[in-house]
Scaffold this active site. Structure first.
Site, mmCIF file in Angstrom:
data_model
loop_
_atom_site.group_PDB
_atom_site.id
_atom_site.type_symbol
_atom_site.label_atom_id
_atom_site.label_comp_id
_atom_site.label_asym_id
_atom_site.label_seq_id
_atom_site.Cartn_x
_atom_site.Cartn_y
_atom_site.Cartn_z
ATOM 1 N N ASP A 76 51.990 49.297 26.941
ATOM 2 C CA ASP A 76 52.916 49.477 27.284
ATOM 3 C C ASP A 76 53.982 48.465 25.853
ATOM 4 O O ASP A 76 54.714 47.853 26.743
ATOM 5 C CB ASP A 76 53.305 48.698 28.788
ATOM 6 C CG ASP A 76 51.565 47.434 29.272
ATOM 7 O OD1 ASP A 76 51.243 47.802 28.111
ATOM 8 O OD2 ASP A 76 52.618 47.247 30.653
ATOM 9 N N HIS A 77 53.528 47.800 26.170
ATOM 10 C CA HIS A 77 53.990 46.879 24.262
ATOM 11 C C HIS A 77 53.639 47.503 22.891
ATOM 12 O O HIS A 77 54.399 46.469 22.569
ATOM 13 C CB HIS A 77 52.547 45.454 24.203
ATOM 14 C CG HIS A 77 52.895 44.475 25.652
ATOM 15 N ND1 HIS A 77 53.766 44.015 25.628
ATOM 16 C CD2 HIS A 77 52.357 45.364 26.849
ATOM 17 C CE1 HIS A 77 52.964 43.127 27.155
ATOM 18 N NE2 HIS A 77 52.793 43.900 28.002
ATOM 19 N N HIS A 101 48.049 47.113 24.027
ATOM 20 C CA HIS A 101 47.509 47.754 25.945
ATOM 21 C C HIS A 101 49.675 48.986 24.852
ATOM 22 O O HIS A 101 51.095 48.628 24.223
ATOM 23 C CB HIS A 101 48.069 47.455 26.487
ATOM 24 C CG HIS A 101 46.707 46.724 27.186
ATOM 25 N ND1 HIS A 101 46.722 46.051 28.167
ATOM 26 C CD2 HIS A 101 45.217 47.752 26.997
ATOM 27 C CE1 HIS A 101 45.116 45.551 28.225
ATOM 28 N NE2 HIS A 101 44.912 46.545 27.253
ATOM 29 N N ASP A 136 51.388 38.824 29.990
ATOM 30 C CA ASP A 136 49.873 39.321 30.025
ATOM 31 C C ASP A 136 49.033 38.655 30.155
ATOM 32 O O ASP A 136 48.323 38.379 28.765
ATOM 33 C CB ASP A 136 49.911 40.228 28.921
ATOM 34 C CG ASP A 136 50.207 41.848 29.257
ATOM 35 O OD1 ASP A 136 49.907 43.212 30.104
ATOM 36 O OD2 ASP A 136 51.970 42.058 29.178
ATOM 37 N N HIS A 187 58.137 41.376 32.407
ATOM 38 C CA HIS A 187 57.348 42.041 32.054
ATOM 39 C C HIS A 187 57.119 42.366 33.924
ATOM 40 O O HIS A 187 55.398 41.800 34.277
ATOM 41 C CB HIS A 187 55.769 41.419 31.399
ATOM 42 C CG HIS A 187 54.834 42.219 31.619
ATOM 43 N ND1 HIS A 187 53.625 42.298 31.878
ATOM 44 C CD2 HIS A 187 54.311 43.167 30.712
ATOM 45 C CE1 HIS A 187 53.158 43.563 31.536
ATOM 46 N NE2 HIS A 187 53.432 44.092 30.551
ATOM 47 N N HIS A 193 49.695 41.902 22.091
ATOM 48 C CA HIS A 193 48.844 42.754 22.142
ATOM 49 C C HIS A 193 49.030 44.420 22.136
ATOM 50 O O HIS A 193 50.057 44.939 21.889
ATOM 51 C CB HIS A 193 47.712 42.918 23.541
ATOM 52 C CG HIS A 193 48.744 42.711 24.566
ATOM 53 N ND1 HIS A 193 49.734 42.653 24.621
ATOM 54 C CD2 HIS A 193 47.893 43.854 25.791
ATOM 55 C CE1 HIS A 193 50.597 42.802 26.469
ATOM 56 N NE2 HIS A 193 48.863 44.250 26.939
ATOM 57 N N HIS A 207 43.809 37.098 28.229
ATOM 58 C CA HIS A 207 43.801 38.317 29.091
ATOM 59 C C HIS A 207 42.793 39.630 28.465
ATOM 60 O O HIS A 207 41.697 38.887 28.570
ATOM 61 C CB HIS A 207 44.866 39.134 28.272
ATOM 62 C CG HIS A 207 45.689 40.791 29.101
ATOM 63 N ND1 HIS A 207 46.285 40.828 30.333
ATOM 64 C CD2 HIS A 207 46.242 41.372 28.146
ATOM 65 C CE1 HIS A 207 46.346 41.875 30.895
ATOM 66 N NE2 HIS A 207 46.526 42.875 29.391
#
Length: 306
Positions: A65-66, A63, A206, A265, A61, A138
């Site tokens: 942090d990814h 976000h 997530d 994670h 996805h 998520h």
């Protein structure tokens, strides 16, 4: 053989000894990257793995942090004189998100080919990789991935000789090709046994628990799953922000029964996630992964089943 390196295990923000989430897989000269959080390039250099041969980058996805490590990754690939096309896979909106990040990397010497996911379950093949993308639960659209390596059946020389197939055709037939020779057409099924058990890795972060995760992790050689929170006090947070508790992930492992399972994670508050090992191991023998963990998966010589 399938080489795996869990480059980063952090969620939300990087820590001094923990980069953000990323997984790299290598097989037969092809490489795949799943997620590209901050610090991915540094983690790769620490393992002496190169970004240049990456054929596919998948995103769970969008976000930060990814995906925050992507612009620098693309620049490094370009500076390494890469010219081969790069495939990218992710939820709908992939091109728009990547184009926005490419403001700082507008010119690249290679083409990007986008594969935007829209169905709950989709399968795409890239070289030796069979990628099953499955939708999870998520706050925004998010996918997990099961990466499989198929394995053909055993070559039967006796059948090949009985069918009078020229020896010069054998190698191509073993690799799944249909061969035409002297007006005759030979197909792999004429000389190959039933497909044998291949290799598979399931990667999921997530999300709240869903039946699809269990299904896609069932009998996997390695199941890498989010272990965001260990404290029971964080359950409300997990439900609110749609993440997973370690005990919830362990229960999925107990149902799916993968050969091996790793947590990843972690919340920044989980400075020492393995303090929960005693409790979690009573549910399923999960390993608390750290940055840079690697594993070489090899075919089971005894496995004849699909």
């Amino acid at each position: 053989m399938l080489d795996i390196c869990l480059l980063g295990t952090g969620g939300m923000m990087p820590l001094p000894n923990r980069w953000l989430t990323s997984l790299m897989l290598r097989c037969n000269g092809s490489s795949m990257l799943i997620d590209c959080g901050e610090g991915t390039q540094i983690a790769m250099k620490e393992k002496s793995w190169s970004p240049k041969p990456i054929d596919v980058i998948c995103f769970t996805h969008y976000h930060a942090d990814h995906i925050s490590g992507l612009p620098g990754m693309l620049l490094s690939m370009g500076n390494a004189e890469r010219t081969e096309p790069l495939h990218m896979v992710g939820p709908k909106g992939l091109r728009r998100v990547v184009d926005g990040l490419r403001v700082v990397a507008p010119e690249l010497p290679f083409e990007i080919i986008y594969h935007e996911l829209s169905e709950p379950l989709e399968q795409i093949e890239f070289g030796p990789f069979v990628l099953d993308a499955f939708k999870v639960n998520h706050k925004i659209t998010c996918y997990g991935y099961r990466v499989s390596i198929r394995r053909l059946g055993k070559f039967d020389a006796t059948r090949a000789q009985a069918s009078h197939i020229p020896v010069r055709c054998w190698n191509r037939l073993q690799h799944g090709e249909t061969v035409e020779e002297d007006g005759q057409i030979y197909t792999p099924d004429m000389v190959m046994g039933a497909a044998r058990r291949g290799l598979s890795v399931t990667y999921c972060t997530d999300t709240r628990p869903t039946p699809m995760i269990t299904e896609m992790a069932t009998n996997a050689d390695l199941f890498i799953c989010e272990g965001m929170y260990g404290e029971y006090e964080k359950l409300d947070n997990a439900k609110k922000y749609k993440h997973m508790m370690m005990v919830e992930a362990a229960r999925i492992g107990a149902e799916a029964k993968p050969k091996e399972m790793w947590f990843t994670h972690y919340s920044p508050s989980e400075m020492k996630p393995d303090i929960y090992w005693d409790e979690i191991s009573k549910i399923w023998p999960v390993k608390f992964a750290r940055d840079g963990w690697t594993k070489d998966l090899v075919f089971d010589e005894e496995g004849e089943d699909k």
